[in-house]
Design a protein around this motif. Structure first.
Motif, mmCIF file in Angstrom:
data_model
loop_
_atom_site.group_PDB
_atom_site.id
_atom_site.type_symbol
_atom_site.label_atom_id
_atom_site.label_comp_id
_atom_site.label_asym_id
_atom_site.label_seq_id
_atom_site.Cartn_x
_atom_site.Cartn_y
_atom_site.Cartn_z
ATOM 1 N N LEU A 1 0.836 -1.217 0.000
ATOM 2 C CA LEU A 1 0.000 0.000 0.000
ATOM 3 C C LEU A 1 0.863 1.255 0.000
ATOM 4 N N HIS A 2 1.931 1.224 0.756
ATOM 5 C CA HIS A 2 2.832 2.394 0.806
ATOM 6 C C HIS A 2 3.490 2.636 -0.541
ATOM 7 N N LEU A 3 3.864 1.513 -1.198
ATOM 8 C CA LEU A 3 4.484 1.655 -2.522
ATOM 9 C C LEU A 3 3.490 2.200 -3.525
ATOM 10 N N GLN A 4 2.217 1.793 -3.428
ATOM 11 C CA GLN A 4 1.208 2.335 -4.340
ATOM 12 C C GLN A 4 1.050 3.845 -4.148
ATOM 13 N N VAL A 5 1.086 4.284 -2.890
ATOM 14 C CA VAL A 5 0.959 5.725 -2.624
ATOM 15 C C VAL A 5 2.156 6.475 -3.212
ATOM 16 N N LEU B 1 4.533 9.822 -7.492
ATOM 17 C CA LEU B 1 5.550 9.965 -8.544
ATOM 18 C C LEU B 1 4.915 10.260 -9.877
ATOM 19 N N GLU B 2 3.776 9.575 -10.160
ATOM 20 C CA GLU B 2 3.075 9.826 -11.427
ATOM 21 C C GLU B 2 2.601 11.279 -11.497
ATOM 22 N N ARG B 3 2.049 11.784 -10.386
ATOM 23 C CA ARG B 3 1.585 13.187 -10.380
ATOM 24 C C ARG B 3 2.752 14.157 -10.585
ATOM 25 N N SER B 4 3.897 13.840 -9.960
ATOM 26 C CA SER B 4 5.070 14.700 -10.116
ATOM 27 C C SER B 4 5.563 14.707 -11.565
ATOM 28 N N LEU B 5 5.553 13.493 -12.188
ATOM 29 C CA LEU B 5 5.980 13.408 -13.582
ATOM 30 C C LEU B 5 5.045 14.182 -14.491
ATOM 31 N N GLU B 6 3.743 14.093 -14.201
ATOM 32 C CA GLU B 6 2.771 14.837 -15.015
ATOM 33 C C GLU B 6 2.989 16.342 -14.883
#
Length: 599
Positions: free
Chosen positions: A17-21, A26-31
């Protein structure tokens, strides 16, 4: 399932769960980074496009300025030139309608040498238009670019700034910029549009101002040419009447010469116009004059004024001063020269320069003489005074030998002062041109030996320190020489060799026959002469910088030089500090044969 295994499963789920968060963050930061990069790239593209646009504008302006300068030298009439500039202006902004106005401050009127308008035609192209309160005059009054549309035009009319506008006034945009000609506000360059879809902007005003600046320079040239053509006859009359020589040189020949030049050089006009322009120049000055002339034609810097010599028709040599400028003559390059006869002035200046130099030399000689006299006379006078005081007060206590020694010191001091005075008188006679050359048959060996005996008596202390080596001619050989002048030569050289050898060493004195000349050589191993002092060695009162406390007047070698010149001979010196000096005197002379005894 055991409690341990269940705990491990729960830990793995929590870690997942922590890795999913973290992954979602990370995806939001990349976007966000991708969006930021896209915005930066878009802005960079806009900036680069703007820069490219500016570069294109700058290149277009540069091309236009170059072509305007090119047209200005293309031998076009003023109207043709203005027409070509109008076409070039159309490449930079909308310029279908264009006119040029020139202001005449003396008459307070306007000239319109070029006026093209789709509605007015060329009806406004005229000169001497009275100065009013129109659009053009508004630019002249404000001395600023003026961008006027219909709304501003109405406001200016309401404010009384524009009350006398002429021509078709239905324009949608009007742009006028001032022109500086010869450093003053003297014109206006105007474009206008009747189409509402083609307004002018501040950028257009800047472009038109840039064009006007370059355009003004060309107009200055056209105005100068026009004025020159209008006044050509007036100038020709002045040039032909003026006292300065005026000549035009083209392709190496004179194509025009005024009467003053003909009077100066003393050659007829036909001769001057059919020969090379260097035909009357002194042969020694031709190369320099031609070199300057060619540099001027190439546009290289040349002296404003320079002098050269000529040979007149009567064969006299005269000095002229020339100033010149490159001009256009019959549409080709030529040189306009102004010539002044400076012979009398230069001769006067040379006479004055020589007089001032002579006066300076006399003043310098006077100063050096006073310095020498005050120094050289003080010592013998002190010796005389001290000896006299000694004899006056202690004569009765002195032995005969002491009295003789004291009297001898007085005699030596008097002899030294007499010798100095004789040298001063000799220099005075030489400067006054009173030295006479009186050669007589002279037995040279006996003369030299007597001179050496005199030096031995006068300079006994110095004489004893050196080793004297003598090489003299045959005792019976006679030569035509001036014994007084020769005594000055040999006596001074030998006394210097003894005096400037304080540490002793060898002194060589030789006299040799070489063809029809006698070569006198005096060489020593003394203190030598510094190289910097050698060029002034024979100047009156000059002494070398390394003589130190050794007494001297600085007259001996100048006396030697004068005596050598009287014999039409020459003197050479070779010296090195610390190693000694060698003086070589060569006197042209012929031996006198002895008569053959009769048996």
């Amino acid at each position: 399932m055991s409690n341990t295994l269940q705990a491990q499963v729960d830990a793995l789920k929590a870690q997942h769960l922590h890795l999913q968060v973290q992954y979602q963050a990370l995806e939001r930061s990349l976007e966000q980074q991708s969006a930021s990069a896209q915005r930066w790239q878009a802005q960079r593209n806009l900036d680069m496009e703007a820069q490219a646009q500016e570069h294109r504008k700058a290149a277009a302006l540069q091309r236009t300025f170059y072509r305007i300068a090119e047209r200005a030298t293309a031998d076009l009439s003023l109207y043709e030139f203005l027409q070509s500039v109008h076409a070039l202006l159309g490449e930079l902004l909308y310029a279908k309608n264009c006119y040029v106005c020139l202001y005449n401050p003396k008459k307070h009127t306007l000239d319109f040498p070029y006026y093209v308008d789709e509605r007015d035609g060329d009806t406004m192209q005229c000169n001497d238009v009275p100065y009013r309160h129109g659009l053009t005059e508004f630019v002249l009054r404000t001395a600023q670019p003026q961008l006027i549309d219909a709304t501003r035009f109405q406001a200016l009319q309401d404010a009384g700034e524009i009350t006398d506008a002429s021509g078709d006034l239905s324009f949608s945009a009007w742009l006028g910029v001032p022109m500086q000609i010869q450093g003053a506000l003297r014109g206006v360059l105007v474009v206008q549009s009747y189409e509402s879809s083609i307004p002018y902007t501040e950028a257009d005003a800047k472009i038109l101002s840039f064009v006007a600046n370059h355009f003004s320079t060309a107009l200055e040239r056209y105005q100068a040419i026009d004025e020159m053509r209008k006044s050509e006859e007036r100038y020709r009359l002045v040039i032909e009447s003026v006292g300065v020589g005026v000549v035009v040189v083209q392709d190496g020949r004179m194509v025009f010469a005024n009467p003053a030049l003909i009077r100066i050089v003393g050659h007829p006009l036909d001769y001057l116009l059919t020969q090379s322009f260097t035909a009357t120049i002194h042969p020694e000055d031709v190369a320099a004059v031609v070199e300057r002339h060619q540099r001027r034609l190439r546009g290289e810097p040349v002296e404003t004024t320079y002098g050269f010599r000529i040979l007149t028709g009567q064969g006299d040599v005269r000095t002229l001063e020339l100033s010149a400028v490159k001009i256009e003559w019959d549409k080709r390059d030529a040189t306009l020269m102004f010539v002044v006869d400076a012979t009398a002035r230069i001769q006067a200046e040379e006479t004055q320069r020589i007089a001032l130099q002579k006066q300076s030399e006399l003043n310098d000689m006077k100063s050096r003489f006073i310095t020498m006299a005050s120094h050289e006379f003080r010592t013998p006078l002190a010796t005389i005074h001290g000896s006299v005081e000694l004899l006056l007060h202690y004569e009765d206590r002195m032995q005969a030998a002491q009295k003789r020694a004291t009297l001898q010191r007085v005699d030596d001091a008097v002899e030294r002062m007499t010798h100095m005075l004789e040298n001063v008188l000799a220099i005075g006679r030489a400067d006054a041109g009173q030295v006479q050359f009186k050669p007589q048959p002279l037995a040279l060996q006996a003369f030299c030996m007597n001179l050496l005996d005199e030096l031995r008596s006068a300079m006994e202390r110095q004489y004893q320190k050196v080793c004297l080596v003598v090489d003299l001619p045959d005792p019976d050989a006679l030569f035509l020489l001036d014994d007084t002048l020769l005594r000055n030569i040999v006596g001074n050289l030998l006394s210097n060799a003894l005096k400037y050898s304080p540490e002793g060493g060898e002194v060589r004195f030789s006299v040799q026959e070489q063809g029809v000349a006698l070569v006198f050589t005096v060489a020593d191993q003394g203190i030598g002469i510094p190289e910097t002092d050698q060029p002034r060695l024979f100047e009156t009162f000059h002494r070398a910088s390394n003589v130190g406390p050794i007494a001297g007047t600085g007259l001996g070698l100048s006396i030697v030089k004068e005596a050598v010149l009287c014999h039409k001979g020459r003197i050479e010196v070779h010296s090195q500090v610390g190693k000694g000096s060698r003086f070589t005197v060569t006197l042209p002379v012929s031996p006198i044969p002895h008569p053959v005894p009769t048996p």
